[in-house]
Design an enzyme around this catalytic site. Structure first.
Site, PDB file in Angstrom:
ATOM      1  N   LYS A 154      52.026  -7.963 -15.882  1.00 23.61           N
ATOM      2  CA  LYS A 154      50.721  -7.854 -16.564  1.00 23.61           C
ATOM      3  C   LYS A 154      50.681  -6.626 -17.474  1.00 23.61           C
ATOM      4  CE  LYS A 154      47.314  -5.722 -14.246  1.00 23.61           C
ATOM      5  NZ  LYS A 154      46.616  -4.590 -14.875  1.00 23.61           N
ATOM      6  N   ASN A 155      51.102  -5.478 -16.946  1.00 17.87           N
ATOM      7  CA  ASN A 155      50.952  -4.242 -17.720  1.00 17.87           C
ATOM      8  C   ASN A 155      51.902  -4.172 -18.909  1.00 17.87           C
ATOM      9  OD1 ASN A 155      48.922  -3.510 -16.041  1.00 17.87           O
ATOM     10  ND2 ASN A 155      50.022  -1.858 -14.995  1.00 17.87           N
ATOM     11  N   ARG A 194      39.864  -2.596 -19.184  1.00 15.88           N
ATOM     12  CA  ARG A 194      40.084  -1.351 -19.933  1.00 15.88           C
ATOM     13  C   ARG A 194      41.239  -1.486 -20.926  1.00 15.88           C
ATOM     14  NH1 ARG A 194      41.296   2.813 -19.185  1.00 15.88           N
ATOM     15  NH2 ARG A 194      39.665   4.239 -19.758  1.00 15.88           N
ATOM     16  N   CYS A 240      36.429   3.844 -14.266  1.00 14.17           N
ATOM     17  CA  CYS A 240      36.594   2.768 -13.296  1.00 14.17           C
ATOM     18  C   CYS A 240      36.803   3.416 -11.941  1.00 14.17           C
ATOM     19  CB  CYS A 240      37.730   1.839 -13.669  1.00 14.17           C
ATOM     20  SG  CYS A 240      39.333   2.597 -13.529  1.00 14.17           S
ATOM     21  N   ARG A 246      39.344   8.033 -16.513  1.00 19.92           N
ATOM     22  CA  ARG A 246      40.169   7.315 -17.478  1.00 19.92           C
ATOM     23  C   ARG A 246      39.757   7.510 -18.940  1.00 19.92           C
ATOM     24  NH1 ARG A 246      42.452   2.027 -15.104  1.00 19.92           N
ATOM     25  NH2 ARG A 246      44.115   2.635 -16.500  1.00 19.92           N
ATOM     26  N   PRO A 247      39.879   8.733 -19.442  1.00 17.24           N
ATOM     27  CA  PRO A 247      39.532   8.998 -20.847  1.00 17.24           C
ATOM     28  C   PRO A 247      40.540   8.373 -21.817  1.00 17.24           C
ATOM     29  CG  PRO A 247      40.540  10.928 -19.857  1.00 17.24           C
ATOM     30  CD  PRO A 247      40.419   9.916 -18.759  1.00 17.24           C
ATOM     31  N   VAL A 248      40.163   8.335 -23.104  1.00 11.94           N
ATOM     32  CA  VAL A 248      41.088   7.821 -24.124  1.00 11.94           C
ATOM     33  C   VAL A 248      41.335   8.879 -25.217  1.00 11.94           C
ATOM     34  CG1 VAL A 248      40.649   5.359 -23.773  1.00 11.94           C
ATOM     35  CG2 VAL A 248      39.192   6.634 -25.349  1.00 11.94           C
ATOM     36  N   ASP A 249      41.070  10.144 -24.885  1.00  8.88           N
ATOM     37  CA  ASP A 249      41.216  11.206 -25.888  1.00  8.88           C
ATOM     38  C   ASP A 249      42.623  11.272 -26.488  1.00  8.88           C
ATOM     39  OD1 ASP A 249      41.722  12.016 -23.135  1.00  8.88           O
ATOM     40  OD2 ASP A 249      42.221  13.987 -23.941  1.00  8.88           O
ATOM     41  N   LEU A 250      43.641  11.003 -25.666  1.00  5.37           N
ATOM     42  CA  LEU A 250      45.014  11.107 -26.190  1.00  5.37           C
ATOM     43  C   LEU A 250      45.316   9.974 -27.172  1.00  5.37           C
ATOM     44  CD1 LEU A 250      46.823  12.074 -22.846  1.00  5.37           C
ATOM     45  CD2 LEU A 250      46.290  13.594 -24.764  1.00  5.37           C
ATOM     46  N   ASP A 279      50.903   3.153  -9.247  1.00  2.00           N
ATOM     47  CA  ASP A 279      50.473   1.780  -8.944  1.00  2.00           C
ATOM     48  C   ASP A 279      51.072   1.245  -7.645  1.00  2.00           C
ATOM     49  OD1 ASP A 279      48.945   1.813 -11.200  1.00  2.00           O
ATOM     50  OD2 ASP A 279      50.354   0.675 -12.430  1.00  2.00           O
ATOM     51  N   ILE A 306      48.683  11.296 -10.724  1.00  7.52           N
ATOM     52  CA  ILE A 306      48.253  10.637 -11.964  1.00  7.52           C
ATOM     53  C   ILE A 306      46.745  10.383 -11.943  1.00  7.52           C
ATOM     54  CG2 ILE A 306      48.647   8.684 -13.541  1.00  7.52           C
ATOM     55  CD1 ILE A 306      51.184  10.279 -13.042  1.00  7.52           C
ATOM     56  N   ARG A 321      43.248  -9.862 -10.417  1.00  7.99           N
ATOM     57  CA  ARG A 321      43.488  -9.320 -11.757  1.00  7.99           C
ATOM     58  C   ARG A 321      44.975  -9.009 -11.971  1.00  7.99           C
ATOM     59  NH1 ARG A 321      41.105  -4.290 -12.144  1.00  7.99           N
ATOM     60  NH2 ARG A 321      42.423  -4.236 -13.965  1.00  7.99           N
TER      61      ARG A 321
HETATM   62  N1  EPU Z   1      44.703  10.235 -19.652  1.00 11.38           N
HETATM   63  C1  EPU Z   1      44.012  11.181 -20.367  1.00 11.38           C
HETATM   64  N2  EPU Z   1      43.664  10.898 -21.659  1.00 11.38           N
HETATM   65  C2  EPU Z   1      43.991   9.719 -22.250  1.00 11.38           C
HETATM   66  C3  EPU Z   1      44.698   8.753 -21.511  1.00 11.38           C
HETATM   67  C4  EPU Z   1      45.051   9.049 -20.210  1.00 11.38           C
HETATM   68  O1  EPU Z   1      43.707  12.261 -19.857  1.00 11.38           O
HETATM   69  O2  EPU Z   1      43.655   9.532 -23.428  1.00 11.38           O
HETATM   70  C5  EPU Z   1      45.099  10.535 -18.266  1.00 11.38           C
HETATM   71  C6  EPU Z   1      44.564   9.513 -17.269  1.00 11.38           C
HETATM   72  O3  EPU Z   1      43.252   9.810 -16.852  1.00 11.38           O
HETATM   73  C7  EPU Z   1      45.588   9.616 -16.165  1.00 11.38           C
HETATM   74  C8  EPU Z   1      46.890   9.851 -16.904  1.00 11.38           C
HETATM   75  O4  EPU Z   1      46.497  10.382 -18.181  1.00 11.38           O
HETATM   76  O5  EPU Z   1      45.308  10.718 -15.359  1.00 11.38           O
HETATM   77  C9  EPU Z   1      47.741   8.628 -17.121  1.00 11.38           C
HETATM   78  O6  EPU Z   1      46.964   7.562 -17.643  1.00 11.38           O
HETATM   79  P1  EPU Z   1      47.585   6.450 -18.598  1.00 11.38           P
HETATM   80  O7  EPU Z   1      46.931   6.548 -19.938  1.00 11.38           O
HETATM   81  O8  EPU Z   1      49.064   6.514 -18.558  1.00 11.38           O
HETATM   82  O9  EPU Z   1      47.061   5.119 -17.913  1.00 11.38           O
HETATM   83  P2  EPU Z   1      46.821   3.756 -18.683  1.00 11.38           P
HETATM   84  O10 EPU Z   1      47.806   3.644 -19.768  1.00 11.38           O
HETATM   85  O11 EPU Z   1      45.379   3.607 -19.023  1.00 11.38           O
HETATM   86  C10 EPU Z   1      48.459   2.253 -17.350  1.00 11.38           C
HETATM   87  C11 EPU Z   1      48.370   1.094 -16.410  1.00 11.38           C
HETATM   88  C12 EPU Z   1      47.789   1.547 -15.082  1.00 11.38           C
HETATM   89  C13 EPU Z   1      48.696   2.644 -14.505  1.00 11.38           C
HETATM   90  C14 EPU Z   1      48.805   3.793 -15.514  1.00 11.38           C
HETATM   91  C15 EPU Z   1      49.746   4.891 -15.070  1.00 11.38           C
HETATM   92  C16 EPU Z   1      48.008  -0.815 -17.857  1.00 11.38           C
HETATM   93  C17 EPU Z   1      47.118  -1.905 -18.310  1.00 11.38           C
HETATM   94  N3  EPU Z   1      47.519   0.051 -16.989  1.00 11.38           N
HETATM   95  O12 EPU Z   1      47.126   2.710 -17.544  1.00 11.38           O
HETATM   96  O13 EPU Z   1      47.843   0.414 -14.227  1.00 11.38           O
HETATM   97  O14 EPU Z   1      48.167   3.111 -13.303  1.00 11.38           O
HETATM   98  O15 EPU Z   1      49.287   3.280 -16.773  1.00 11.38           O
HETATM   99  O16 EPU Z   1      51.025   4.393 -14.870  1.00 11.38           O
HETATM  100  O17 EPU Z   1      49.158  -0.766 -18.233  1.00 11.38           O
HETATM  101  C18 EPU Z   1      47.211  -0.965 -12.442  1.00 11.38           C
HETATM  102  O18 EPU Z   1      48.006  -1.794 -12.852  1.00 11.38           O
HETATM  103  O19 EPU Z   1      46.667  -1.044 -11.302  1.00 11.38           O
HETATM  104  C19 EPU Z   1      46.880   0.188 -13.285  1.00 11.38           C
HETATM  105  C20 EPU Z   1      45.782   0.920 -13.104  1.00 11.38           C
END
Ligand code: EPU
Length: 434
Positions: free
Chosen positions: A22-23, A95, A119, A124-128, A318, A340, A410
């Site tokens: 899925k991811n 998300r 969630c 889960r911010p998106v600032d990066l 995960d 994480i 999911r």
């Molecule tokens: N983070 C920030 N700013 C950002 C983005 C992330 O501070 O802009 C922080 C997050 O809060 C977290 C860390 O960086 O502490 C890593 O987050 P990441 O962005 O890597 O997570 P993601 O890309 O949103 C994906 C998977 C998650 C998995 C994480 C970490 C998908 C759809 N989701 O999320 O999967 O836990 O990477 O490996 O690919 C799951 O499948 O259950 C799941 C939650």
């Protein structure tokens, strides 16, 4: 609402195939926004998140073609590039809708994507993601809860970008910036890029569409922008988290299981830790790049271990919840630290209802192994927490009722029927019928 009723204590036996990830599939599908040619995906799991992503892409002018039922094939093609709004209605259900931001912006010069909320596993911010796209020249504002991004002159510009944050890199942020950079003018260098196998899979697809990418899978990815991308056919990588969950299922029930289509190379940190605990994953045959047939077996009494979740190639967050369920039955004290998502412990109080002994201190849980877990009604809270409760239920004495399995659905396709085929007593029941 669906629940699982599990009569625990049965050994599992036989062979099970891991489905596509899925991811990996979600950012791969979003790449269809980068071209007007068709992308054909094989081995796409049949999951709610995938259906939501298909719906989102259709709203963005990139509908799916009809596929024979059960074919696990999804074909996507952009037919109307004028649509660029990912509405909150869909984004709030998933998300990963944020994956549409980079590709839409890069190919159409403008994107409007509803800002995802937090969630249960944290803020889960998106600032990066936004920092990376801004570095490529995007002008980004927040309007009525939507992220509105525009590329001046209609095209992004290559740049050197640092994508690290307090918790390491970002997987979907790297996917967004990488996808966007393929169509930018000039060269982009992403430093502190996520190294996850799902990023390598995305780079593989983008390369077969005509992108010029080096270094995917390492912390520095270099992209030479191209004018346009074409169509491709791509088989989604096997799901390393599903595979890891099945390995834990074998170990927690003290079973010998054969796991096919297992991405064993992507699971090194997991198999390494599990080996120390007494769980052995042996490769029977290598069936392709990072696809193997493996046999899982375990010692009768598992040893306690220390595990810290980390970005790839470290132990994946995960699989933290599933590992914790397993360690509940080890002989001694284990220490699990979540680096994480430090709040990702919703399963801890539920496992305690089944007799697990755990003590949480911030982002660390000390698990004192018990001889047996006992069945109980428990509540699933997020996807991986649900999986950990199912694992605990398979091993527990008596009956476990896992409520709210829509979280599990999911990310795991037909988990109950596949576990039944291995001899587990698990059935899906409407809560109202209990
Ligand atoms: N983070 C920030 N700013 C950002 C983005 C992330 O501070 O802009 C922080 C997050 O809060 C977290 C860390 O960086 O502490 C890593 O987050 P990441 O962005 O890597 O997570 P993601 O890309 O949103 C994906 C998977 C998650 C998995 C994480 C970490 C998908 C759809 N989701 O999320 O999967 O836990 O990477 O490996 O690919 C799951 O499948 O259950 C799941 C939650």
């Amino acid at each position: 609402m669906d629940t699982f009723v599990i009569d625990g204590g049965r050994r599992l036996e036989g062979s099970i195939r891991v489905f596509g990830a899925k991811n990996a599939a979600l950012p791969l599908m979003a790449a269809a926004l980068l071209t007007d040619q068709p992308l054909v995906f094989e081995d796409v799991p049949d999951l709610a998140d995938i259906r939501n992503m298909t719906r989102l892409l259709a709203e963005l002018g990139c509908p799916p073609a009809d596929a024979p039922p059960g074919s696990r094939r999804v074909t996507l093609q952009t037919v109307d590039p004028s649509q660029n709004h990912a509405r909150y209605d869909i984004v709030k259900t998933m998300r990963a809708s944020i994956c549409a931001l980079g590709p839409t912006l890069a190919s159409r010069g403008e994107a409007r994507v509803a800002m995802p909320g937090g969630c249960l596993i944290g803020d889960r911010p998106v600032d990066l993601h936004l920092r990376g796209l801004r570095a490529l020249g995007a002008e980004i504002t927040l309007e009525n809860g939507d992220i509105v991004a525009r590329a001046p002159g209609g095209r992004l510009k290559g740049a050197r970008i640092f994508l690290g944050g307090n918790f390491g890199s970002t997987v979907l942020g790297t996917a967004n910036v990488l996808s966007a950079a393929t169509l930018a003018s000039g060269t982009t260098v992403i430093e502190s890029a996520a190294c996850e196998p799902e990023i390598v899979d995305l780079a593989r697809l983008l390369t077969s569409m005509g992108a010029k990418i080096r270094g995917a899978g390492s912390p520095r990815i270099t992209v030479e922008g191209v004018e346009q991308l074409g169509g491709a056919t791509h088989t989604v990588m096997p799901d390393r988290i599903e595979a890891g969950t099945l390995i834990c299922a074998a170990a927690i029930t003290n079973s010998v299981l054969t796991i096919e289509n297992c991405p064993i190379d992507s699971l090194m940190a997991v198999t390494d830790r599990l080996r120390v605990s007494g769980v052995h994953v042996e490769t029977l045959s290598e069936d392709g790049p990072d696809r193997a047939t493996c046999r899982v077996s375990s010692e009768r009494v598992l040893k306690p271990i220390e595990v810290t979740t980390q970005p790839f190639p470290g132990f994946p967050t995960d699989l933290q919840a599933q590992l914790l369920a397993l360690l509940c039955l080890s002989d001694g004290n284990s220490v699990v630290t979540e680096k994480i998502f430090p709040e990702r412990f919703m399963h801890v109080p539920e496992l305690a209802r089944m007799g697990a002994r755990m003590h949480r201190e911030g982002a660390t849980v000390v698990v004192s192994g018990v001889r047996r877990l006992r069945g109980a009604p428990v509540m699933a809270s997020d996807l991986r927490a649900s999986a950990s409760l199912v694992l605990a239920g398979l091993a527990a004495e008596g009956t476990t009722v896992v409520q709210r399995v829509y979280h599990l659905d999911r990310g795991y396709e037909q988990l109950e029927t596949r576990l039944q085929a291995l001899g587990a007593s698990i059935r899906r029941v409407d809560e109202a019928d209990l």
